[in-house]
Design a protein around this motif. Sequence first.
Motif, short mmCIF file in Angstrom:
data_model
loop_
_atom_site.label_atom_id
_atom_site.label_comp_id
_atom_site.label_asym_id
_atom_site.label_seq_id
_atom_site.Cartn_x
_atom_site.Cartn_y
_atom_site.Cartn_z
N ALA A 1 -13.78 -18.89 33.48
CA ALA A 1 -14.50 -17.66 34.27
C ALA A 1 -16.49 -17.25 34.34
O ALA A 1 -15.89 -16.17 35.61
CB ALA A 1 -14.21 -16.28 32.53
N GLY A 2 -16.68 -18.04 33.25
CA GLY A 2 -18.17 -17.04 33.89
C GLY A 2 -18.65 -18.06 34.94
O GLY A 2 -19.67 -17.23 35.94
N ARG A 3 -17.83 -19.17 35.05
CA ARG A 3 -18.30 -19.82 36.58
C ARG A 3 -17.86 -18.91 37.84
O ARG A 3 -18.52 -18.28 39.01
CB ARG A 3 -17.91 -20.99 37.27
CG ARG A 3 -18.46 -22.16 38.26
CD ARG A 3 -17.84 -23.02 38.59
NE ARG A 3 -16.13 -23.04 38.42
CZ ARG A 3 -15.92 -23.79 38.64
NH1 ARG A 3 -16.18 -25.20 38.77
NH2 ARG A 3 -14.22 -24.11 39.05
N ALA A 4 -16.42 -18.49 37.97
CA ALA A 4 -15.87 -17.10 38.88
C ALA A 4 -16.77 -15.74 39.07
O ALA A 4 -17.17 -15.22 39.93
CB ALA A 4 -14.60 -16.59 38.25
N GLU A 5 -17.52 -15.72 37.85
CA GLU A 5 -18.73 -14.61 38.33
C GLU A 5 -19.79 -14.97 38.55
O GLU A 5 -19.97 -13.67 38.97
CB GLU A 5 -18.77 -13.44 36.51
CG GLU A 5 -17.63 -12.60 35.80
CD GLU A 5 -17.83 -12.74 34.85
OE1 GLU A 5 -19.13 -12.29 34.32
OE2 GLU A 5 -16.42 -11.38 34.22
N ASP A 6 -20.17 -15.68 37.78
CA ASP A 6 -21.19 -16.64 38.53
C ASP A 6 -21.31 -17.70 39.04
O ASP A 6 -21.28 -18.79 38.49
CB ASP A 6 -22.51 -16.63 37.39
CG ASP A 6 -24.04 -16.67 38.62
OD1 ASP A 6 -23.73 -17.03 38.91
OD2 ASP A 6 -24.85 -16.61 36.94
N PRO A 7 -21.45 -18.14 40.42
CA PRO A 7 -21.20 -18.95 41.05
C PRO A 7 -21.96 -20.24 40.70
O PRO A 7 -21.85 -21.74 40.64
CB PRO A 7 -20.84 -18.87 42.15
CG PRO A 7 -20.37 -17.76 42.19
CD PRO A 7 -21.20 -16.97 41.57
N SER A 8 -23.07 -19.92 40.21
CA SER A 8 -24.36 -20.33 40.10
C SER A 8 -24.27 -21.31 38.26
O SER A 8 -25.23 -22.04 38.02
CB SER A 8 -25.62 -20.07 40.49
OG SER A 8 -25.87 -19.57 39.24
N TYR A 9 -23.73 -20.65 37.17
CA TYR A 9 -23.43 -20.85 36.05
C TYR A 9 -22.98 -22.34 36.27
O TYR A 9 -22.13 -23.20 36.37
CB TYR A 9 -22.34 -20.40 35.36
CG TYR A 9 -22.01 -20.08 34.36
CD1 TYR A 9 -23.78 -20.31 33.06
CD2 TYR A 9 -20.61 -20.03 33.41
CE1 TYR A 9 -23.28 -20.68 32.01
CE2 TYR A 9 -20.67 -20.30 32.06
CZ TYR A 9 -22.29 -20.52 31.34
OH TYR A 9 -22.07 -20.43 30.04
N THR A 10 -23.57 -23.69 35.64
CA THR A 10 -23.26 -25.24 35.22
C THR A 10 -22.56 -24.92 34.01
O THR A 10 -22.31 -24.45 32.84
CB THR A 10 -24.39 -25.54 36.05
OG1 THR A 10 -25.49 -25.67 34.62
CG2 THR A 10 -25.35 -25.57 36.70
#
Length: 230
Positions: free
Chosen positions: A207-216
């Motif tokens: 979910a976090g990556r969907a909001e922020d694609p840079s989130y690893t």
Amino acid sequence: MLKKFEDLSTPLVADACVRLGEPLRSAPTGILPVVAGQRVAGRALPVRHYGSVDVFLEAFTLAEPGDVLVIDNAGRHDEACIGDLAVLEAEAAGVTGVVVWGLHRDTPDLVEIGLPVFSYGRHAPGPVRLDPRDPDALTTARFGEQEVTVGDVVFADDDGVLFVAAARVDAVLDVARTLFSTERDQARRIRAGETLRTQTRFDAYLAGRAEDPSYTFRQHLRRIGGAIEE
């Protein structure tokens, strides 16, 4: 040093280096212990081989108990640069292990001696050359892309060989122990039925990556206090 390393592994030391931002200094892939399961940890005793055993004998005059002989034979595959007599002499000098950027021979004898030896394989022929010796033959050893000195500590096991600056060893081992504890707990929980996806809140990561694609995933693990990758 081996006592401090006994519950750890080179993967944990490598991950600790990454976590601390330390240089990740590993031997080229493929190095293995002559006897599976052998482990080494100690101050590096560097030496460059030029075709004669005399350079090893000279290095042993500088050895301190617990040192690990680090042999630079330029990764050669046309000769074995160390065998039973040199390893017996290393043991007599208080050296606790040998790592070779090159090959070994006298394998059955090395198994019987028991001193940990790590190399890239076995080869019957020894050196037939005698090259000029550099002035720093007893102060630095190349090991792939790494340059190793007495200011380094060597860690070796079935997964490979690492070199860590002596001044940073305590910090690296402290983090390695923390990672070990975290990973053992994660393994215990998986065996108990709690999947790694659940433990790492993988749905939240997606979910976090969907909001922020840079989130690893590494950022996510650090946020929740996990381990796995480093």
